[in-house]
Scaffold this motif. Structure first.
Motif, PDB file in Angstrom:
ATOM      1  N   GLU A  85       0.679  -1.224  -0.145  1.00  0.00           N
ATOM      2  CA  GLU A  85       0.139  -0.013  -0.035  1.00  0.00           C
ATOM      3  C   GLU A  85       0.875   1.287  -0.181  1.00  0.00           C
ATOM      4  O   GLU A  85       0.646   2.285  -0.636  1.00  0.00           O
ATOM      5  CB  GLU A  85      -0.991   0.059   1.058  1.00  0.00           C
ATOM      6  N   THR A  86       2.027   1.292   0.767  1.00  0.00           N
ATOM      7  CA  THR A  86       2.880   2.438   0.781  1.00  0.00           C
ATOM      8  C   THR A  86       3.373   2.558  -0.569  1.00  0.00           C
ATOM      9  O   THR A  86       3.500   3.576  -1.186  1.00  0.00           O
ATOM     10  CB  THR A  86       4.034   2.299   1.862  1.00  0.00           C
ATOM     11  N   LEU A  87       3.831   1.632  -1.210  1.00  0.00           N
ATOM     12  CA  LEU A  87       4.241   1.693  -2.624  1.00  0.00           C
ATOM     13  C   LEU A  87       3.401   2.260  -3.363  1.00  0.00           C
ATOM     14  O   LEU A  87       3.754   2.917  -4.290  1.00  0.00           O
ATOM     15  CB  LEU A  87       4.867   0.285  -3.157  1.00  0.00           C
ATOM     16  N   GLY A  88       2.314   1.870  -3.458  1.00  0.00           N
ATOM     17  CA  GLY A  88       1.035   2.375  -4.064  1.00  0.00           C
ATOM     18  C   GLY A  88       0.916   3.749  -4.016  1.00  0.00           C
ATOM     19  O   GLY A  88       0.931   4.572  -5.109  1.00  0.00           O
ATOM     20  N   SER A  89       0.910   3.974  -2.829  1.00  0.00           N
ATOM     21  CA  SER A  89       0.793   5.625  -2.624  1.00  0.00           C
ATOM     22  C   SER A  89       1.716   6.355  -3.129  1.00  0.00           C
ATOM     23  O   SER A  89       1.751   7.359  -3.586  1.00  0.00           O
ATOM     24  CB  SER A  89       0.660   5.716  -0.810  1.00  0.00           C
ATOM     25  N   VAL A  90       3.090   5.979  -2.902  1.00  0.00           N
ATOM     26  CA  VAL A  90       4.310   6.732  -3.406  1.00  0.00           C
ATOM     27  C   VAL A  90       4.269   6.487  -5.006  1.00  0.00           C
ATOM     28  O   VAL A  90       4.435   7.756  -5.736  1.00  0.00           O
ATOM     29  CB  VAL A  90       5.625   5.835  -3.023  1.00  0.00           C
ATOM     30  N   HIS A  95       3.105   9.865  -9.763  1.00  0.00           N
ATOM     31  CA  HIS A  95       2.477  10.178 -11.283  1.00  0.00           C
ATOM     32  C   HIS A  95       1.774  11.616 -11.112  1.00  0.00           C
ATOM     33  O   HIS A  95       1.786  12.252 -12.214  1.00  0.00           O
ATOM     34  CB  HIS A  95       1.371   8.958 -11.397  1.00  0.00           C
ATOM     35  N   ARG A  96       1.046  11.813 -10.030  1.00  0.00           N
ATOM     36  CA  ARG A  96       0.524  13.174  -9.986  1.00  0.00           C
ATOM     37  C   ARG A  96       1.500  14.336 -10.206  1.00  0.00           C
ATOM     38  O   ARG A  96       1.110  15.094 -10.623  1.00  0.00           O
ATOM     39  CB  ARG A  96      -0.460  13.224  -8.894  1.00  0.00           C
ATOM     40  N   ALA A  97       2.654  13.974  -9.518  1.00  0.00           N
ATOM     41  CA  ALA A  97       3.559  15.282  -9.565  1.00  0.00           C
ATOM     42  C   ALA A  97       4.394  15.334 -10.833  1.00  0.00           C
ATOM     43  O   ALA A  97       5.073  16.416 -10.928  1.00  0.00           O
ATOM     44  CB  ALA A  97       4.509  14.876  -8.470  1.00  0.00           C
ATOM     45  N   ALA A  98       4.101  14.331 -11.790  1.00  0.00           N
ATOM     46  CA  ALA A  98       4.986  14.447 -12.918  1.00  0.00           C
ATOM     47  C   ALA A  98       4.474  15.494 -13.972  1.00  0.00           C
ATOM     48  O   ALA A  98       3.284  15.794 -13.982  1.00  0.00           O
ATOM     49  CB  ALA A  98       4.735  12.902 -13.830  1.00  0.00           C
ATOM     50  N   PRO A  99       5.555  16.228 -14.442  1.00  0.00           N
ATOM     51  CA  PRO A  99       5.041  17.245 -15.476  1.00  0.00           C
ATOM     52  C   PRO A  99       4.337  16.797 -16.577  1.00  0.00           C
ATOM     53  O   PRO A  99       4.425  15.818 -17.078  1.00  0.00           O
ATOM     54  CB  PRO A  99       6.438  17.662 -15.973  1.00  0.00           C
ATOM     55  N   GLY A 100       3.213  17.740 -16.985  1.00  0.00           N
ATOM     56  CA  GLY A 100       2.296  17.382 -18.010  1.00  0.00           C
ATOM     57  C   GLY A 100       1.013  16.637 -17.319  1.00  0.00           C
ATOM     58  O   GLY A 100       0.419  16.168 -18.103  1.00  0.00           O
ATOM     59  N   ARG A 101       0.759  16.393 -16.246  1.00  0.00           N
ATOM     60  CA  ARG A 101      -0.270  15.680 -15.741  1.00  0.00           C
ATOM     61  C   ARG A 101      -1.279  16.729 -15.206  1.00  0.00           C
ATOM     62  O   ARG A 101      -1.069  17.588 -14.680  1.00  0.00           O
ATOM     63  CB  ARG A 101       0.161  14.833 -14.471  1.00  0.00           C
TER      64      ARG A 101
END
Length: 101
Positions: A85-90, A95-101
């Motif tokens: 679950e921690t890995l999924g959260s990271v 993914h949300r912080a990636a540029p262009g998202r």
């Protein structure tokens, strides 16, 4: 891959050490976290230790799932489930912080 932690050897001047003591004496020891002896990260001792524990739990979870794929994640220990679950959260956060998202 191989994950190792060793104390960082950082030379600090005495003025900085005295200022840290006056601010509450926080221990700012650093560690070097190395992946496969070629990717190096400088981080706090506690963070390095936590990452090593997370890695071990993820390794164990992976081995359990591969050994019994039909059970999926249902037979993981609570610590292994927490690691997944921690890995999924990271990953979602990255993914949300990636540029262009």
């Amino acid at each position: 891959g191989n994950l190792r932690v060793r104390p960082a050897e950082i030379k600090e001047d005495n003025d900085r050490d005295d200022n840290a003591k006056r601010r509450g004496g926080k221990d700012n020891r650093k560690s070097v976290l190395s992946v496969d002896d070629w990717i190096l990260f400088l981080c706090g001792e506690e963070e390095a230790s936590n990452l090593v524990v997370l890695r071990r739990r993820l390794d164990n979870a992976f081995l359990h799932v591969v050994a019994n794929p039909s059970t999926g994640l249902t037979k993981l220990t609570p610590a292994e489930k927490d690691a997944v679950e921690t890995l999924g959260s990271v990953l979602r956060s990255a993914h949300r912080a990636a540029p262009g998202r």
